[in-house]
Design a protein around this motif. Sequence first.
Motif, PDB file in Angstrom:
ATOM      1  N   ASP A 348      -3.366   2.090  -8.587  1.00 15.33           N
ATOM      2  CA  ASP A 348      -2.990   1.380  -7.370  1.00 15.33           C
ATOM      3  C   ASP A 348      -3.803   0.107  -7.201  1.00 15.33           C
ATOM      4  O   ASP A 348      -3.295  -0.924  -6.788  1.00 15.33           O
ATOM      5  CB  ASP A 348      -3.218   2.285  -6.143  1.00 15.33           C
ATOM      6  CG  ASP A 348      -2.390   3.560  -6.243  1.00 15.33           C
ATOM      7  OD1 ASP A 348      -2.771   4.529  -5.600  1.00 15.33           O
ATOM      8  OD2 ASP A 348      -1.384   3.562  -6.972  1.00 15.33           O
ATOM      9  N   SER A 349      -5.057   0.190  -7.515  1.00 14.32           N
ATOM     10  CA  SER A 349      -5.929  -0.961  -7.293  1.00 14.32           C
ATOM     11  C   SER A 349      -5.601  -2.110  -8.219  1.00 14.32           C
ATOM     12  O   SER A 349      -5.890  -3.249  -7.926  1.00 14.32           O
ATOM     13  CB  SER A 349      -7.390  -0.548  -7.491  1.00 14.32           C
ATOM     14  OG  SER A 349      -7.586  -0.052  -8.803  1.00 14.32           O
ATOM     15  N   LEU A 352      -1.518  -4.981  -7.060  1.00 14.04           N
ATOM     16  CA  LEU A 352      -1.431  -5.441  -5.691  1.00 14.04           C
ATOM     17  C   LEU A 352      -0.383  -6.515  -5.528  1.00 14.04           C
ATOM     18  O   LEU A 352      -0.233  -7.081  -4.481  1.00 14.04           O
ATOM     19  CB  LEU A 352      -2.804  -5.968  -5.230  1.00 14.04           C
ATOM     20  CG  LEU A 352      -3.916  -4.912  -5.221  1.00 14.04           C
ATOM     21  CD1 LEU A 352      -5.226  -5.555  -4.807  1.00 14.04           C
ATOM     22  CD2 LEU A 352      -3.586  -3.746  -4.313  1.00 14.04           C
ATOM     23  N   ASP A 570       1.509  -1.723   5.205  1.00  9.11           N
ATOM     24  CA  ASP A 570       0.698  -2.694   4.473  1.00  9.11           C
ATOM     25  C   ASP A 570       0.536  -3.977   5.288  1.00  9.11           C
ATOM     26  O   ASP A 570      -0.532  -4.615   5.279  1.00  9.11           O
ATOM     27  CB  ASP A 570       1.354  -2.983   3.126  1.00  9.11           C
ATOM     28  CG  ASP A 570       0.429  -3.721   2.179  1.00  9.11           C
ATOM     29  OD1 ASP A 570      -0.709  -3.266   1.992  1.00  9.11           O
ATOM     30  OD2 ASP A 570       0.837  -4.770   1.650  1.00  9.11           O
ATOM     31  N   THR A 621       0.165   1.965  -3.236  1.00  6.22           N
ATOM     32  CA  THR A 621      -0.931   1.179  -2.667  1.00  6.22           C
ATOM     33  C   THR A 621      -1.116   1.496  -1.180  1.00  6.22           C
ATOM     34  O   THR A 621      -2.241   1.716  -0.710  1.00  6.22           O
ATOM     35  CB  THR A 621      -0.655  -0.327  -2.843  1.00  6.22           C
ATOM     36  OG1 THR A 621      -0.498  -0.611  -4.231  1.00  6.22           O
ATOM     37  CG2 THR A 621      -1.785  -1.166  -2.274  1.00  6.22           C
ATOM     38  N   ASN A 625      -4.380   3.203   0.483  1.00  8.04           N
ATOM     39  CA  ASN A 625      -5.185   2.311   1.330  1.00  8.04           C
ATOM     40  C   ASN A 625      -5.242   2.761   2.787  1.00  8.04           C
ATOM     41  O   ASN A 625      -6.242   2.515   3.476  1.00  8.04           O
ATOM     42  CB  ASN A 625      -4.626   0.887   1.281  1.00  8.04           C
ATOM     43  CG  ASN A 625      -4.970   0.170  -0.010  1.00  8.04           C
ATOM     44  OD1 ASN A 625      -5.778   0.667  -0.799  1.00  8.04           O
ATOM     45  ND2 ASN A 625      -4.357  -0.979  -0.238  1.00  8.04           N
TER      46      ASN A 625
END
Length: 640
Positions: A348-349, A352, A570, A621, A625
């Motif tokens: 996921d990191s 982006l 997000d 993500t 997060n």
Amino acid sequence: MGKVRKRKPNKTQNNILAENFDEELPVDSKENVIQTILDQLQGVNVEEKYCGLQTFALLIESPENIEQTIERGLVKVVAPLLLDPAGSIRNAAAGVLRNLSAVQLEVCDSLMEQDVMTPLLCYFHEHTETWTPEINSKTKSEDVDTIIQCINLLLNLCESSDLAVKYLGQSRVLSILLPRYLDIATFGCDIVSAVLQCLFVVVEDNPDVMEKVKSTCEKQLQELMVIENSDPSYLLIKTLAAGVIINTCGGNMAVLPVNVIHQIVTILAKTLSIDHRLLCNQLSSSVPLVNGSDKLESLQGKEAQVLENQLKSVSHMLDAQQRSIEIIANICSCDDANDEMDGPESSDSDELGDEDECSNGEEVALVEDKLPPEILEALISLEIFDKVWARTQLPADNVMLILEEYEGSKLIHKKVHTLQTRALLCVNNMISSLPVEHLGGVNGIYKIWVNIGKLVFKQSTDNLYILESATAVMRAALDKIKFRENGKSDECDLFRDLSLSDIEMMITGIKECQVPEIRSNLIRMIGILALLLVNKLNETSSNVICAITEFILEQAHKENEVWVLAEAIDTLVDLYSEDDTDALAAKVKLVEKLAVLAPILKNKARQQRKLPREYKVLVSTATSNLPRFIKYKKDRLSKS
């Protein structure tokens, strides 16, 4: 290319059917018509088969009839007629199949399932290997039209199906067509442009075909690019040749010599310099108008031929401009860079998206820095952005109405809208790729945002493709301002007076929108607006930010699509990651409300696993997060 021209049917039955098709047929009557067509197509008499094909062509002009005709197996009966001994039957079969393939991608899937490719490839093997147009032949125009229709059918199938591309690669068709059918002197502009249109599609992302094209016709493609002729048919050929050359490099134009790069961009610039609105205005003055009895005036003889040539010329010009814009959009896309950064199973990191590439960090490369300097210089010096932007503008409403009413210009009307959609998508890519100073600075980007906003919110349009691409441009414009200027430029005072009434139309648009992609763009867009206001906090801007926050939270609870829900979450995480927003977060009870959404997001993510890769990244993500953000913000608020 245009729809197949239908001959006037010589059977009274067809005239009756044509009148009946103006109204919805009862199910049993339609079934009888389909059975009659099947009986005619399987007959031995040429006239009977031809009549069946004409009736089939009339039937599929109404989209609601298509599914039933496919289910009843008409395609399986029509496709073998591509190999019929009679040229008129081959021509009619090619025309009706090509028209069917142009409806939508799902129809092409059905054609593939019913094995259209086998007789289609056999047609090329049997009828094109040694064929050349005979100048004095009575069947020349019919044979030429059949080849063009078959090439366009092949193009549509390959554009929608990787399997079709695979079958094409396994056949000898490309060896038959290349380089022989790139000879304009022998085969004429129409056939050459049809072959190039097909190559433009099948070469992309296909290494085997790339090598074949390079080894067999690289010289011919370069020769086609330098033709000294500004007629629309030749501009289309030059544009397509340039596109094929780029695709043979895997889309990496930078590997070409600098002079070739400039030559290609010059061709694109020249193609886009022609005023498509003026051409449409002139055409609308030539087409017959409805008279007092609601009937169209008919043209005869020389007048009819002049109009036919004008329609063809405008059609070629719109095709050339569409392909030019698609080429530029690909040049300005940074997908390749993203793909290299993101492995197939990236964490996921790592994934982006575009926003990460354009982040505020000093060391992260901007998307605009990824465009090779020689390409960037050519795009800027030839004012490509302005030329693409001009294609987003439609001709006057009365001109579009005239083009839509006349049967012969309906396709032109459709192509103008398609050109507008492609231009908007290209503008979206160019905003990301070009330096802000070459877009008129932040003020220039703001004007783009305002002008596209008028299209989205103030003009009534039911064209969802245009709405999706237009909202993408609005989102990209705000992204550019936010990321390029870090939202703190004095020029961002453009938004300082934004009030609730100003965003009312956007909020209404999101509430009423049924298309997830458009909904997502609008949610992200109002989130960016709120983020820009964070740097200019006062009572008015604070009220706007809180209203936007509460609206996004409300929408998030109603959202069925997990990836749009992830986009909304997000957006809120981005907005409230700024420490200056702590007071606002407390006011709207953000932490508590996001804590309620966290399990909803997680549950929907489990339920909706089959998503395109970019949506999976977004959902993954947001899911990872959100808990971290809730903890971070909760800790900050507890200390304040």
